[in-house]
Design a protein around this motif. Structure first.
Motif, short mmCIF file in Angstrom:
data_model
loop_
_atom_site.label_atom_id
_atom_site.label_comp_id
_atom_site.label_asym_id
_atom_site.label_seq_id
_atom_site.Cartn_x
_atom_site.Cartn_y
_atom_site.Cartn_z
N ALA A 28 0.83 -1.20 0.00
CA ALA A 28 0.00 0.00 0.00
C ALA A 28 0.86 1.25 0.00
O ALA A 28 0.55 2.23 -0.66
N GLN A 29 1.97 1.22 0.75
CA GLN A 29 2.83 2.39 0.85
C GLN A 29 3.48 2.71 -0.49
O GLN A 29 3.60 3.87 -0.87
N ASP A 30 3.94 1.67 -1.19
CA ASP A 30 4.65 1.88 -2.45
C ASP A 30 3.71 2.08 -3.63
O ASP A 30 4.14 2.52 -4.70
N TYR A 31 2.45 1.74 -3.47
CA TYR A 31 1.50 1.83 -4.58
C TYR A 31 1.09 3.27 -4.80
O TYR A 31 0.78 3.99 -3.85
N PRO A 32 1.06 3.72 -6.07
CA PRO A 32 1.49 3.00 -7.28
C PRO A 32 2.92 3.37 -7.64
O PRO A 32 3.35 4.50 -7.42
N ASN A 33 3.63 2.44 -8.24
CA ASN A 33 4.99 2.74 -8.69
C ASN A 33 5.15 2.50 -10.19
O ASN A 33 6.28 2.40 -10.68
N LEU A 59 -6.53 12.30 -10.89
CA LEU A 59 -6.19 11.20 -9.98
C LEU A 59 -4.74 10.79 -10.17
O LEU A 59 -4.04 10.45 -9.22
N GLY A 60 -4.28 10.82 -11.43
CA GLY A 60 -2.88 10.51 -11.69
C GLY A 60 -1.95 11.47 -10.97
O GLY A 60 -0.93 11.08 -10.40
N GLU A 61 -2.32 12.75 -10.98
CA GLU A 61 -1.52 13.75 -10.27
C GLU A 61 -1.54 13.47 -8.76
O GLU A 61 -0.51 13.57 -8.08
N LYS A 270 -6.68 3.04 -0.40
CA LYS A 270 -5.86 4.18 -0.83
C LYS A 270 -6.48 4.85 -2.06
O LYS A 270 -6.55 6.07 -2.15
N LEU A 271 -6.94 4.04 -3.00
CA LEU A 271 -7.60 4.57 -4.19
C LEU A 271 -8.89 5.31 -3.81
O LEU A 271 -9.16 6.41 -4.30
N ILE A 275 -9.76 9.24 -4.52
CA ILE A 275 -10.89 9.64 -5.35
C ILE A 275 -11.84 10.55 -4.57
O ILE A 275 -12.31 11.58 -5.07
N ALA A 276 -12.13 10.17 -3.32
CA ALA A 276 -13.02 10.99 -2.49
C ALA A 276 -12.45 12.39 -2.29
O ALA A 276 -13.18 13.39 -2.37
#
Length: 327
Positions: A28-33, A59-61, A270-271, A275-276
């Motif tokens: 979770a910490q490294d996501y996303p890489n 969301l990418g930002e 995390k996602l 998003i929220a």
């Protein structure tokens, strides 16, 4: 000696558990890489695709990576969903679907996936009104005139959908029943694909989301008679609701993000949190509102409840009209 071995084994087991827990946290910490694929199961250019791209950019930002939107249309959304179903549950392939996801699950037993078992709801993204839309030359200018015209010519007018058993198809059938109309169903790969035929009059009507149709309605390229929501749209406030025109029907389209089965809960959370957060930023709220869409954002649990409620609604439509399963 036996006690020593037992203690050693327990310590080893505990160590293994801690390593596994540490690995989960690191995931979770490294996501996303690396870049994320966001599959939109409809053709490019429609309202769902539009809101997906709005979200993906920001969301990418927020996540610090690229989100690549990929359109895989066909099958009323099932082809794109199947692609996500076949993907690894690692958070790097996500599904941006709509009300049509659970709608199809409610009426089809030939889908290559189990909607509720194979997809994890992450977050609702938007909610938006749909509208009763016709071509510019249709001989009516109000909902009442439209109903009178269709009733005067039963079986002569048609409606477009984004495919058999999609939410658009089932909502249109519910509208037909509530209004007492005889309209012929003509399925397309997407509602956007029906635009030329709608303008020319080859197909008479479509119930489509305002994000896809608001510009054409404002420009007069298409005409709209009413919205399906309980309240009027801020984007087109002159359009009455169906209830105002005497038709007892309320329905709200939605979009949201799903992950394939097996995606770690930490990644899903995390996602959802990202998003929220994004859906409450004024820039995103205004941008979506500009195309007739409300920014929502939700927890996975809230989104799961919405998906179930949508399934129940459209399951009821088919139970009242079993012939729809034969189309």
């Amino acid at each position: 000696m036996n006690k020593f071995r037992l203690l050693t084994g327990s310590v080893a087991a505990l160590g293994t558990a801690l390593v596994l827990l540490g690995t989960g946290g690191a995931t979770a910490q490294d996501y996303p890489n690396k870049p994320i694929r966001l599959i939109v199961p409809f053709n490019a250019g429609g309202g769902i695709d539009t809101t997906a791209r709005f979200m993906a950019d920001k969301l990418g930002e927020e996540l610090g990576t690229d989100i690549i939107v990929e359109n895989i249309g066909g099958g009323g959304g099932s082809l794109g969903a199947a692609e996500v179903h076949r993907s690894a549950g690692d958070g790097y392939t996500l599904l941006y679907h709509s009300s049509s996801g659970p709608a199809q699950a409610a009426v089809r037993d030939d889908l290559p996936y189990d909607w509720f078992a194979d997809f994890i709801p992450v977050s609702q993204v938007t909610a938006f009104a749909s509208a009763i839309v016709v071509g510019p030359n249709f001989p009516a200018d109000t909902m009442e005139e439209f109903i009178a015209e269709v009733k005067a010519h039963p079986g002569e007018y048609s409606y477009a959908s984004s495919g058999n058993t999609t939410a658009v198809h089932l909502l249109s059938e519910l509208f037909k029943t509530k209004a007492g109309l005889d309209l012929i169903h003509i399925p397309y790969q997407s509602t956007g694909a029906a635009t030329a035929d709608l303008i020319s009059g080859r197909v008479s009507m479509v119930i489509d989301g305002l994000p896809a149709r608001s510009n054409d309605i404002k420009a007069g390229t298409l005409k709209a008679f009413a919205v399906t929501t309980a309240e009027r749209s801020v984007l087109l406030p002159d359009l009455p609701t169906l209830q105002e025109t005497g038709i007892d029907l309320v329905d709200v389209y939605w979009t949201g993000v799903f992950a394939p089965k097996g995606t770690p809960a930490e990644v899903v959370d995390k996602l959802a949190a990202a998003i929220a957060k994004l859906m409450h930023e004024p820039e995103m709220v205004d941008k979506l509102l500009g195309v007739g869409t409300d920014a929502v954002g939700s927890t996975p649990e809230e989104f799961a409840a919405l998906s179930q409620a949508t399934y129940d609604l459209y399951r009821g439509v088919v139970e009242d009209n079993p012939a729809l399963l034969e189309e």
